[in-house]
Motif scaffolding. Sequence first.
Motif, PDB file in Angstrom:
ATOM      1  N   GLY A 123       4.898  48.425 109.270  1.00 52.69           N
ATOM      2  CA  GLY A 123       5.884  49.419 109.647  1.00 52.69           C
ATOM      3  C   GLY A 123       5.319  50.829 109.674  1.00 52.69           C
ATOM      4  O   GLY A 123       4.110  51.051 109.586  1.00 52.69           O
ATOM      5  N   VAL A 124       6.239  51.765 109.795  1.00 54.29           N
ATOM      6  CA  VAL A 124       5.853  53.175 109.778  1.00 54.29           C
ATOM      7  C   VAL A 124       5.382  53.584 108.394  1.00 54.29           C
ATOM      8  O   VAL A 124       4.445  54.359 108.232  1.00 54.29           O
ATOM      9  CB  VAL A 124       7.032  54.045 110.236  1.00 54.29           C
ATOM     10  N   ARG A 125       6.054  53.019 107.380  1.00 53.74           N
ATOM     11  CA  ARG A 125       5.623  53.325 106.008  1.00 53.74           C
ATOM     12  C   ARG A 125       6.036  52.191 105.079  1.00 53.74           C
ATOM     13  O   ARG A 125       7.006  51.472 105.326  1.00 53.74           O
ATOM     14  CB  ARG A 125       6.192  54.661 105.526  1.00 53.74           C
ATOM     15  N   ARG A 126       5.296  52.066 103.999  1.00 51.30           N
ATOM     16  CA  ARG A 126       5.567  51.072 102.968  1.00 51.30           C
ATOM     17  C   ARG A 126       6.333  51.749 101.847  1.00 51.30           C
ATOM     18  O   ARG A 126       5.916  52.796 101.346  1.00 51.30           O
ATOM     19  CB  ARG A 126       4.257  50.480 102.461  1.00 51.30           C
ATOM     20  N   VAL A 127       7.451  51.150 101.454  1.00 54.35           N
ATOM     21  CA  VAL A 127       8.316  51.771 100.449  1.00 54.35           C
ATOM     22  C   VAL A 127       8.685  50.726  99.405  1.00 54.35           C
ATOM     23  O   VAL A 127       8.571  49.521  99.638  1.00 54.35           O
ATOM     24  CB  VAL A 127       9.593  52.349 101.099  1.00 54.35           C
ATOM     25  N   PRO A 128       9.156  51.168  98.238  1.00 57.57           N
ATOM     26  CA  PRO A 128       9.587  50.214  97.220  1.00 57.57           C
ATOM     27  C   PRO A 128      10.821  49.437  97.681  1.00 57.57           C
ATOM     28  O   PRO A 128      11.664  49.960  98.406  1.00 57.57           O
ATOM     29  CB  PRO A 128       9.920  51.106  96.009  1.00 57.57           C
ATOM     30  N   LEU A 129      10.897  48.190  97.261  1.00 55.96           N
ATOM     31  CA  LEU A 129      12.068  47.374  97.533  1.00 55.96           C
ATOM     32  C   LEU A 129      13.290  47.996  96.861  1.00 55.96           C
ATOM     33  O   LEU A 129      13.241  48.386  95.699  1.00 55.96           O
ATOM     34  CB  LEU A 129      11.862  45.957  97.006  1.00 55.96           C
ATOM     35  N   ARG A 130      14.363  48.108  97.602  1.00 60.79           N
ATOM     36  CA  ARG A 130      15.615  48.654  97.089  1.00 60.79           C
ATOM     37  C   ARG A 130      16.760  47.702  97.433  1.00 60.79           C
ATOM     38  O   ARG A 130      16.575  46.804  98.267  1.00 60.79           O
ATOM     39  CB  ARG A 130      15.879  50.030  97.710  1.00 60.79           C
ATOM     40  N   PRO A 131      17.943  47.896  96.850  1.00 60.46           N
ATOM     41  CA  PRO A 131      19.077  47.048  97.245  1.00 60.46           C
ATOM     42  C   PRO A 131      19.364  47.174  98.734  1.00 60.46           C
ATOM     43  O   PRO A 131      19.036  48.177  99.379  1.00 60.46           O
ATOM     44  CB  PRO A 131      20.232  47.601  96.397  1.00 60.46           C
ATOM     45  N   ALA A 132      19.986  46.152  99.283  1.00 57.88           N
ATOM     46  CA  ALA A 132      20.276  46.129 100.721  1.00 57.88           C
ATOM     47  C   ALA A 132      21.038  47.367 101.163  1.00 57.88           C
ATOM     48  O   ALA A 132      20.746  47.943 102.225  1.00 57.88           O
ATOM     49  CB  ALA A 132      21.069  44.871 101.059  1.00 57.88           C
ATOM     50  N   VAL A 152      23.908  42.656 104.914  1.00 50.53           N
ATOM     51  CA  VAL A 152      23.482  43.836 105.674  1.00 50.53           C
ATOM     52  C   VAL A 152      24.582  44.289 106.620  1.00 50.53           C
ATOM     53  O   VAL A 152      24.869  45.485 106.735  1.00 50.53           O
ATOM     54  CB  VAL A 152      22.182  43.523 106.440  1.00 50.53           C
ATOM     55  N   ALA A 153      25.219  43.335 107.307  1.00 53.45           N
ATOM     56  CA  ALA A 153      26.290  43.682 108.241  1.00 53.45           C
ATOM     57  C   ALA A 153      27.445  44.355 107.521  1.00 53.45           C
ATOM     58  O   ALA A 153      28.017  45.342 108.011  1.00 53.45           O
ATOM     59  CB  ALA A 153      26.764  42.430 108.974  1.00 53.45           C
ATOM     60  N   ARG A 154      27.807  43.826 106.362  1.00 49.90           N
ATOM     61  CA  ARG A 154      28.893  44.418 105.574  1.00 49.90           C
ATOM     62  C   ARG A 154      28.591  45.875 105.254  1.00 49.90           C
ATOM     63  O   ARG A 154      29.432  46.765 105.413  1.00 49.90           O
ATOM     64  CB  ARG A 154      29.049  43.618 104.281  1.00 49.90           C
ATOM     65  N   SER A 155      27.357  46.126 104.828  1.00 47.23           N
ATOM     66  CA  SER A 155      26.971  47.483 104.454  1.00 47.23           C
ATOM     67  C   SER A 155      26.950  48.402 105.668  1.00 47.23           C
ATOM     68  O   SER A 155      27.424  49.544 105.612  1.00 47.23           O
ATOM     69  CB  SER A 155      25.592  47.450 103.792  1.00 47.23           C
ATOM     70  N   ALA A 156      26.406  47.903 106.790  1.00 55.76           N
ATOM     71  CA  ALA A 156      26.313  48.732 107.990  1.00 55.76           C
ATOM     72  C   ALA A 156      27.693  49.100 108.528  1.00 55.76           C
ATOM     73  O   ALA A 156      27.942  50.251 108.912  1.00 55.76           O
ATOM     74  CB  ALA A 156      25.503  48.004 109.061  1.00 55.76           C
ATOM     75  N   LEU A 157      28.591  48.135 108.560  1.00 54.85           N
ATOM     76  CA  LEU A 157      29.943  48.421 109.043  1.00 54.85           C
ATOM     77  C   LEU A 157      30.637  49.444 108.157  1.00 54.85           C
ATOM     78  O   LEU A 157      31.282  50.386 108.648  1.00 54.85           O
ATOM     79  CB  LEU A 157      30.760  47.127 109.088  1.00 54.85           C
ATOM     80  N   ALA A 158      30.508  49.279 106.845  1.00 50.83           N
ATOM     81  CA  ALA A 158      31.154  50.213 105.929  1.00 50.83           C
ATOM     82  C   ALA A 158      30.603  51.624 106.106  1.00 50.83           C
ATOM     83  O   ALA A 158      31.357  52.607 106.114  1.00 50.83           O
ATOM     84  CB  ALA A 158      30.966  49.737 104.490  1.00 50.83           C
TER      85      ALA A 158
END
Length: 563
Positions: A224-233, A274-280
């Motif tokens: 990807g563009v950058r590597r980041v720490p894993l976080r909650p969805a 992911v869909a739930r979070s994006a819609l909200a």
Amino acid sequence: MKKLLNDPRRVVREMLEGEVDLNPGQALLRDEDVVVRSGLPEPAARGVAVLSGGGSGHEPAHAGYVGAGMLHAAVAGDVFTSPGVDAVLAAIRAAAGPAGAVLVVKNYTGDRLNFGLAAELARAQGIPAEVVVVADDVALSDTVEPARRRGIAGTVLVHKVAGAAAAAGLPLEAVAAEARAAAAATGSMGVALGACTVPAAGRPGFSLGEEEVELGLGIHGEQGVRRVPLRPADALVQEMLDTILADAALRGGERVALLVNGLGGTPPMELAVVARSALALLRARGLAVERAWCGNLLTALEMPGASLTVMRVDDGMLARLDAPTEAPAWPGSGRIAPARQLVGTTAAPVAEAARPATPAGETVRRAALAAAAALEGAEARLTALDSAAGDGDLGISMSRGAAALRALPDAAWAEAPAALVRMGEAVRRAIAGSSGPFYATALLRAARALPAAPSPADWSAALAAGVDAIADLGGAKPGDRTMLDALHPAAEAFARALAAGQPPASAWEEAVQTARAGAEATASMRPRLGRASYLGDRALGTPDAGAAAAVVWLEVLAPHRAR
């Protein structure tokens, strides 16, 4: 990595053969890796054709979108490799006529060169052609100019708009104009939790640590563009959508369509989260989400991860997205409710009047809370045991049951029989799978065997009744490698020791020792019931998780037994 393939050099052709075998609305060119609509009219009678394609490995793209209302043809290159000019030209000649063709191309150098040259050759042969480039990857907004961004999952929506415009009978320039407008209205961004393995390479394209993800990836197995720490969805979704919305300058009150795309290795469970979070989040920003789709629509082999696409829409764009299509991979209407719909399932519970607990009720309360704490402490061990011969959910199930017991109101513990009933109701609701019904049934039957002021013999009878209820419900017996292999001998030992005149404390200790021995013995038992029975002898060597869980709570009941 293991793959269900024959010869990696023939994987694309064999994949397309399977695709066409399954879909009667499609046909395969004999000499090129090109899928076209079956039954197309003679060239002079054809309207504008819409074509797309690219490297393979993105399934169901691109062949899955060949069908009335979407693509007329799809050209497949080798895995993550642009198809050659001759294949693209063959697709144009097979699908288009004098009305011309629109080529929807993702913004990669190989695709632009090969599709662009094929379009030029088609024009020279009398077939008008327009190239529409999709560059929807906003992760590169700080890296390259917009015209050089990659094309990723938003391409699927451009296919739909262009295909619907062509189906409506628009001329070439108008179809191309609508496709370009759709591409310009679309922004996407992805996150990968791991790499994928190209069949010819046989190894992952990159490696990630257990707590790392790649943010802003492409669709060819690249980093990807950058590597980041894993976080909650929710946090990853917010970062992706913040970037998309800022790039598109979307403001409250505007209308959008959302596409949640799996990259091939992400299960539907996680995509729905992911869909739930994006819609909200979109709704919280004041955007009207008119349509939403979720699934594996444009993948990167088996890469774990997802991308989000947001498209600014108006009535005209929605009409194209809503137009009918027979493309086998199109995910449906995308119509959603304006807000999550919640309905009640039962009448509100009647409030219980608080009253002092009887000594027996208090005994049950203290015992239940001690068992809850013990089960929570054993979650990891129970999960490991259950993973060896089951589905690995016993630890979390027991923890959920423990939380449900702690949440019971004080009034639930007033009397011992009623407390057991309330415990059964709590675990029935909290624990899915088989454990919930087993424990709920045991508690209900034990409650019926227990008087309000029980003696040690009454507690023994209640335990035996509960154990019998488990056997009756599941059809198991001692020796079948289940929780009964701990519970049944424990109940018998407790009753036998009390009948012999032993004090309740020593009688219970004998019961617990017998339960431990019974649980340990399950390691050498061949399972006859449940999911473990499917493993046969492969389950040997590990104690049954259900029996081990029973020992966990039996051990801590000793300080709370009735005296």
